[in-house]
Design a protein around this motif. Structure first.
Motif, PDB file in Angstrom:
ATOM      1  N   ASN A  48      -2.189  10.523  -3.122  1.00  0.00           N
ATOM      2  CA  ASN A  48      -2.250  11.571  -2.103  1.00  0.00           C
ATOM      3  C   ASN A  48      -1.946  12.934  -2.708  1.00  0.00           C
ATOM      4  O   ASN A  48      -2.648  13.910  -2.452  1.00  0.00           O
ATOM      5  N   THR A  49      -0.899  12.997  -3.506  1.00  0.00           N
ATOM      6  CA  THR A  49      -0.517  14.252  -4.159  1.00  0.00           C
ATOM      7  C   THR A  49      -1.645  14.747  -5.068  1.00  0.00           C
ATOM      8  O   THR A  49      -2.006  15.929  -5.037  1.00  0.00           O
ATOM      9  N   ASP A  50      -2.196  13.848  -5.858  1.00  0.00           N
ATOM     10  CA  ASP A  50      -3.293  14.218  -6.759  1.00  0.00           C
ATOM     11  C   ASP A  50      -4.519  14.687  -5.977  1.00  0.00           C
ATOM     12  O   ASP A  50      -5.175  15.653  -6.365  1.00  0.00           O
ATOM     13  N   LEU A  51      -4.823  14.016  -4.865  1.00  0.00           N
ATOM     14  CA  LEU A  51      -5.967  14.406  -4.037  1.00  0.00           C
ATOM     15  C   LEU A  51      -5.760  15.803  -3.441  1.00  0.00           C
ATOM     16  O   LEU A  51      -6.662  16.642  -3.462  1.00  0.00           O
ATOM     17  N   ILE A  52      -4.573  16.077  -2.947  1.00  0.00           N
ATOM     18  CA  ILE A  52      -4.283  17.400  -2.375  1.00  0.00           C
ATOM     19  C   ILE A  52      -4.370  18.480  -3.445  1.00  0.00           C
ATOM     20  O   ILE A  52      -4.918  19.559  -3.207  1.00  0.00           O
ATOM     21  N   LYS A  53      -3.879  18.209  -4.638  1.00  0.00           N
ATOM     22  CA  LYS A  53      -3.989  19.179  -5.736  1.00  0.00           C
ATOM     23  C   LYS A  53      -5.451  19.441  -6.080  1.00  0.00           C
ATOM     24  O   LYS A  53      -5.858  20.586  -6.285  1.00  0.00           O
ATOM     25  N   TRP A  54      -6.267  18.377  -6.128  1.00  0.00           N
ATOM     26  CA  TRP A  54      -7.696  18.524  -6.441  1.00  0.00           C
ATOM     27  C   TRP A  54      -8.397  19.330  -5.358  1.00  0.00           C
ATOM     28  O   TRP A  54      -9.154  20.246  -5.655  1.00  0.00           O
ATOM     29  N   LEU A  55      -8.116  19.009  -4.092  1.00  0.00           N
ATOM     30  CA  LEU A  55      -8.734  19.749  -2.984  1.00  0.00           C
ATOM     31  C   LEU A  55      -8.287  21.212  -2.981  1.00  0.00           C
ATOM     32  O   LEU A  55      -9.079  22.103  -2.672  1.00  0.00           O
ATOM     33  N   SER A  56      -7.031  21.464  -3.344  1.00  0.00           N
ATOM     34  CA  SER A  56      -6.513  22.842  -3.366  1.00  0.00           C
ATOM     35  C   SER A  56      -7.201  23.703  -4.424  1.00  0.00           C
ATOM     36  O   SER A  56      -7.300  24.916  -4.268  1.00  0.00           O
ATOM     37  N   LYS A  57      -7.654  23.094  -5.502  1.00  0.00           N
ATOM     38  CA  LYS A  57      -8.395  23.842  -6.512  1.00  0.00           C
ATOM     39  C   LYS A  57      -9.806  24.164  -6.032  1.00  0.00           C
ATOM     40  O   LYS A  57     -10.394  25.157  -6.441  1.00  0.00           O
ATOM     41  N   LYS A  58     -10.324  23.334  -5.151  1.00  0.00           N
ATOM     42  CA  LYS A  58     -11.698  23.450  -4.678  1.00  0.00           C
ATOM     43  C   LYS A  58     -11.816  24.283  -3.399  1.00  0.00           C
ATOM     44  O   LYS A  58     -12.824  24.951  -3.186  1.00  0.00           O
ATOM     45  N   LEU A  59     -10.784  24.241  -2.562  1.00  0.00           N
ATOM     46  CA  LEU A  59     -10.828  24.862  -1.234  1.00  0.00           C
ATOM     47  C   LEU A  59      -9.587  25.734  -1.010  1.00  0.00           C
ATOM     48  O   LEU A  59      -8.541  25.478  -1.592  1.00  0.00           O
TER      49      LEU A  59
END
Length: 70
Positions: A48-59
């Motif tokens: 979950n943490t990794d997914l949120i970090k990835w999404l934060s770089k994109k959006l």
């Protein structure tokens, strides 16, 4: 997200879903499989943490809102 941290995309980020009342137009929903007798382990929590970090770089994410349903 499955219990082994497998992530399934059910909708693209650009599609409007029904996830958060009054914030649907700008919310991305992340659901985790679990329950009262199947608590989340460290593996999906890290995913979950990794997914949120990835999404934060994109959006342009400003807030992460969680909830507890049981």
């Amino acid at each position: 997200m499955d219990r082994d941290a497998t992530i399934f995309r059910l909708m693209p980020e650009t599609a409007l879903g029904r996830h958060t009342i009054s914030l649907n137009y700008m919310a991305i929903g992340v659901e985790n499989i679990g329950g009262p007798k199947a608590h989340l382990t460290k593996t999906p929590l890290k995913a979950n943490t990794d997914l949120i970090k990835w999404l934060s770089k994109k959006l342009p994410i400003e807030y992460v809102i969680g909830h507890h349903v049981y």
